[in-house]
Write an enzyme that holds these catalytic residues in place. Structure first.
Site, PDB file in Angstrom:
ATOM      1  CG  HIS A  71      -0.429   0.002   2.540  1.00 25.37           C
ATOM      2  ND1 HIS A  71      -0.070   1.150   3.209  1.00 25.37           N
ATOM      3  CD2 HIS A  71      -0.172  -1.013   3.396  1.00 25.37           C
ATOM      4  CE1 HIS A  71       0.367   0.845   4.414  1.00 25.37           C
ATOM      5  NE2 HIS A  71       0.326  -0.470   4.559  1.00 25.37           N
ATOM      6  CG  ASP A  87      -3.024   4.095   2.473  1.00 30.54           C
ATOM      7  OD1 ASP A  87      -2.481   3.073   1.987  1.00 30.54           O
ATOM      8  OD2 ASP A  87      -4.067   4.053   3.154  1.00 30.54           O
ATOM      9  CG  ASP A 103       2.422   0.138   8.212  1.00 31.23           C
ATOM     10  OD1 ASP A 103       2.085  -0.305   7.109  1.00 31.23           O
ATOM     11  OD2 ASP A 103       1.631   0.252   9.165  1.00 31.23           O
ATOM     12  CD  GLU A 124      -3.152  -1.400   5.295  1.00 31.72           C
ATOM     13  OE1 GLU A 124      -3.100  -2.447   5.958  1.00 31.72           O
ATOM     14  OE2 GLU A 124      -2.817  -0.294   5.766  1.00 31.72           O
ATOM     15  CD  GLU A 125      -1.928   2.604   7.317  1.00 31.87           C
ATOM     16  OE1 GLU A 125      -2.585   2.042   8.207  1.00 31.87           O
ATOM     17  OE2 GLU A 125      -0.718   2.392   7.134  1.00 31.87           O
ATOM     18  CD  GLU A 127       1.322  -3.622   6.330  1.00 26.21           C
ATOM     19  OE1 GLU A 127       2.131  -3.171   7.169  1.00 26.21           O
ATOM     20  OE2 GLU A 127       0.266  -3.040   6.017  1.00 26.21           O
TER      21      GLU A 127
END
Length: 345
Positions: free
Chosen positions: A67, A69, A101, A135-136, A163
């Site tokens: 991801h 974001d 992350d 994603e967040e 991740e």
């Protein structure tokens, strides 16, 4: 060697989730290497980058997923190396929001995709690269959207996601997030006239305390998962990589009250309070069991309502075989390169 120029900006906090410039940077990385890709953007400001290639001969389908974001950066003054977006390198370590992350892992996926495509004639199968922008905040417009609208791209035989899991573990599963938003309402009044109205924030405080009941649920884990998480070596790896207490936390339902907003002024009784809760469900605890407890609690709070902000179609945790083929490949590779054999968790 694949060289990657540093992006002019990497500010992609979500919320608000504006990722167009970072997505364009990733697209240029692929285009510069002659690699076709498409931009799938159900929301204009949250584009997803997808690339797909058939390798030299028929075989299985591997999906690389990451991801774009990141979490919000918070107060810039609390960052030890200048701006949270500086990308400062100090003593061999990279500092900034998203370095772990997960812009590091997403970058690794892009580099891996480019290298594998360079040698596609020697390889079998199909390779897909997905970089998502939501994603967040739950994935509704990112990976979730791709599964709903482009399943052929993302439903591979195996998915690798970069991740952070620490160097000591490789994850075969992930807790299910159940994000709930509670809204509590009251009449409200002057702060001195407490006989006229209940306080929405006081009601919220009682509700928050009652919600701890969800953490008492015990998982009914599949035998393979239960054996894995009881393994002393696995427990030690979790504690080494994630800190003391991690081994127990992995198998528990957890509750985090992420946000509480209520009231207008100190001398006014709040007429509304909003509480956002992040509940994580381990393997063996379906959402339905948690919802049963939440609904029982809500019966005692008639002025409160609750809505789910996570993806409601997710019934529980995602996991695969702790002894799966790809896990062994990752373990063997990590041991050969880094001298550490990560434990499956």
């Amino acid at each position: 060697t694949i060289r990657v120029a540093r992006s002019r900006t990497s500010t992609t906090p979500n919320p608000p989730g504006e990722t167009r410039e970072a997505a364009a940077f990733l697209g240029k990385f692929l285009s510069a290497r002659g690699l076709d890709h498409q931009v799938i953007a159900p929301k204009t400001e949250w584009p997803n980058i997808v690339a797909d290639t058939a390798l030299g001969r028929p075989g299985r389908h591997l999906v690389l997923n990451g991801h774009i974001d990141v979490f919000p950066a918070g107060d810039p003054a609390r960052w030890t190396h200048g701006s949270p977006w500086s990308g400062t390198i100090d003593n061999g370590r990279l500092f900034g929001r998203g370095t772990a992350d997960m812009k590091c892992g997403t970058s690794a996926s892009f580099i891996a995709y480019a290298l594998l495509c360079r040698h596609r004639d020697r390889l079998a199968g199909r390779l897909t690269l997905t970089a998502v922008s939501d994603e967040e905040t739950g994935g509704r417009w990112g990976t979730g959207y791709l599964f709903d609208h482009h399943p052929d791209l993302v439903r591979g035989d195996c998915c690798l996601n970069g991740e952070p899991s620490s160097a000591y573990t490789v994850r075969y599963g992930e807790k299910a997030p159940l994000w709930l938003v509670f809204t509590i309402k009251a009449r409200g009044a002057h702060g001195a006239y407490v006989h006229l109205s209940d306080s929405a924030t006081k009601i919220a405080a009682d509700l928050i305390e009652r919600l701890e009941a969800v953490t008492t649920l015990k998982p009914d884990m599949p035998p393979a998962v239960a054996r894995n998480l009881a393994d002393p070596a696995v427990r030690q790896a979790l504690e080494t990589g994630l800190g003391a207490g991690a081994a127990d936390t992995v198998a528990q339902v957890t509750l985090n009250i992420g946000m509480v907003e209520g009231g207008l002024k100190t001398n006014m009784i709040p007429s509304e309070c909003r509480v956002e809760a992040d509940i994580r469900l381990p393997v063996g605890v379906p959402k339905a069991r948690v919802w049963q407890i939440v609904r029982e609690i809500m019966a005692d709070f008639p002025t409160a309502t609750v809505e789910e902000e996570s993806l409601p179609e997710e019934a529980g945790a995602n996991w695969c075989d702790p002894e799966g083929e790809m896990l062994h490949i990752i373990q063997d590779t990590a041991q050969r390169i880094a001298g550490i054999r990560p434990a499956p968790v």
